[in-house]
Design an enzyme around this catalytic site. Sequence first.
Site, short mmCIF file in Angstrom:
data_model
loop_
_atom_site.label_atom_id
_atom_site.label_comp_id
_atom_site.label_asym_id
_atom_site.label_seq_id
_atom_site.Cartn_x
_atom_site.Cartn_y
_atom_site.Cartn_z
N GLY A 1 -25.49 10.47 21.67
CA GLY A 1 -24.77 11.74 21.57
C GLY A 1 -23.67 11.66 20.55
CG ASN A 2 -22.45 14.72 18.49
OD1 ASN A 2 -21.65 15.54 18.92
ND2 ASN A 2 -23.72 15.03 18.22
#
Length: 407
Positions: free
Chosen positions: A211-212
Site C-alpha cells: 500500500g502507500n
Amino acid sequence: MTDRKPSVVLGVGGGIAAYKVCEVLRGLTESGHQVRVVPTAAALRFVGAATWEALSGQPVATDVFSNVPSVEHVRIGQQADLVLVAPATADLLAKAAHGVADDLLTGTLLTARCPTIFFPAMHTEMWEHPATRDNVATLRRRGVVVPDPDSGRLTGVDTGKGRLAHPAEIVDLARLLLADGDALKRDLEGLTVVVSAGGTREPLDPVRYLGNRSSGKQGYALARVAAARGANVTLVAGHTVTLPTPAGVDLVPVSTARDMREAMLDAAKEADVVVMAAAVADFRPAEFVHHKIKKTGDRPAPIELETNPDVLAELVSTRRPEQIIVGFAAETGDDTADVLEHARAKLRRKGSDLLVVNAVGDGRAFEVEHNAGWLLAADGNETPIPFGSKSQLAAAVWDAVAAIGRA
Ligand code: CTP
C-alpha cells in the site's frame, strides 16, 4: 494587518440537527475563531442557551430586544467575517430569501455584508417543495452559498435527501470561505465530475498487502468543494483515513488498482471532468497466495511484482473530446531533475489538461492538513498554488477547470 480573530456568526435554526451544530461550534472555536451563536427561538427548544453560551464563551440572544442600547442585530452583522447558518430549515431559507427580519438571526442576515453560507436540513418533501427550491435559487443567485444537504437517515424512520452535512465538512467549508470569500461560487452547476482519492492496496496474501501513505484528504476535499460549487460528484475512493463522505456525493469504494481502473473508466463515460487524485500502486504482487505466508527458513522469499494499469493514461486515451482531465503528481527532485522538471515531463507523458504538482518528502503533502504546489496546464501555463488547506488547493484546481471550460 491585525491579529484580530476571525469573527463568525453561527445562526442555528429550529431543527433536530441543531445538536450536531454543537460540534461545529467546537470545531470553529478550536481553530481560533470567535463565534457568536444566534439561535432562533425554535432552535432553543432543541439545544438550550446554556450549551451555546458555554461552548462559545459568549452571551446568546434570540430577539432584538435583549440588548437594545448596542443595537445587536446591526452590530453582530457588521462585525462578522462569515455568517454560517446550520441547520438551515425551510422556514429560515424562506425568510432569508424574502428579507423577513423578525428576530435577531434574520435581522443579522440583512445587516451582514460578509460571505454567508446556509447548510440545509429538513425532510425530503420540504427540500423538494417548489417553494424551497425557489428560495434556494434566489439565495444562490444573490451569491449566498447553499450547498445541497446530504442524503441518508432523517428524523424517525425516514431516509432521503435533507440530512445536515457532517460537522467536520461544515467547519472545513467555513474555514475555506473565511480564507477566500469567492472559493464556493456556483460555477460547476450542471457539470458531472469524477474524482479519485486515497491509496490502492495490492494483496499479497489474506492478511498482507502493498500500500502507500495516501490519506485521501486531498481527493475528498476536491469532491467536497466541487459539490458545494454545484457539480454532480462521484468519488471513487481507495483506502483512506476515516473521512466523512461529502454531502451529496456518490461514493464508490474500491481497493486495488484494477478495481480503481474499472470504476474510473465506468464513471468517466458520463463525466465532464475527471480528476485522478488517488495514489495508484504502480506494481502489484504477481501472485496472490491464498494462505498466510509462513516464515519458513532464514531467508524471506522474494516477492515478484507485475505492472498495474496506468489509469490516468487510459482515461486520457479513451476520453471524449470535450472532457477535461486533471492528474496529480507527487514529486521529489533527484540527481537528474528538480520537482518542476519531472512534473513537466509527466504532464507531457500523461497527456492530461492539468497536472497538480506537490513537492513531497520531509513530511509534506502526505497525511497532513495543508498542501502547496503548482498547477501545470497543457498549454504551458504554470501557476503556483500557495500553502493552504487541501480545500484551498481544491478550490484553485476547480478555478483552473472552470477557466478551461469557459475558454
Ligand atoms: N496514476 C494512475 N495509475 C497508475 C499510477 C498513477 O492513474 N498506475 C495517476 C495518479 O493518480 C496521478 C498521476 O497518474 O494522477 C501521476 O501519478 P504518479 O504516481 O506521480 O506518477 P507515475 O505515473 O506513477 O510515475 P512515477 O512513479 O514514475 O513518478
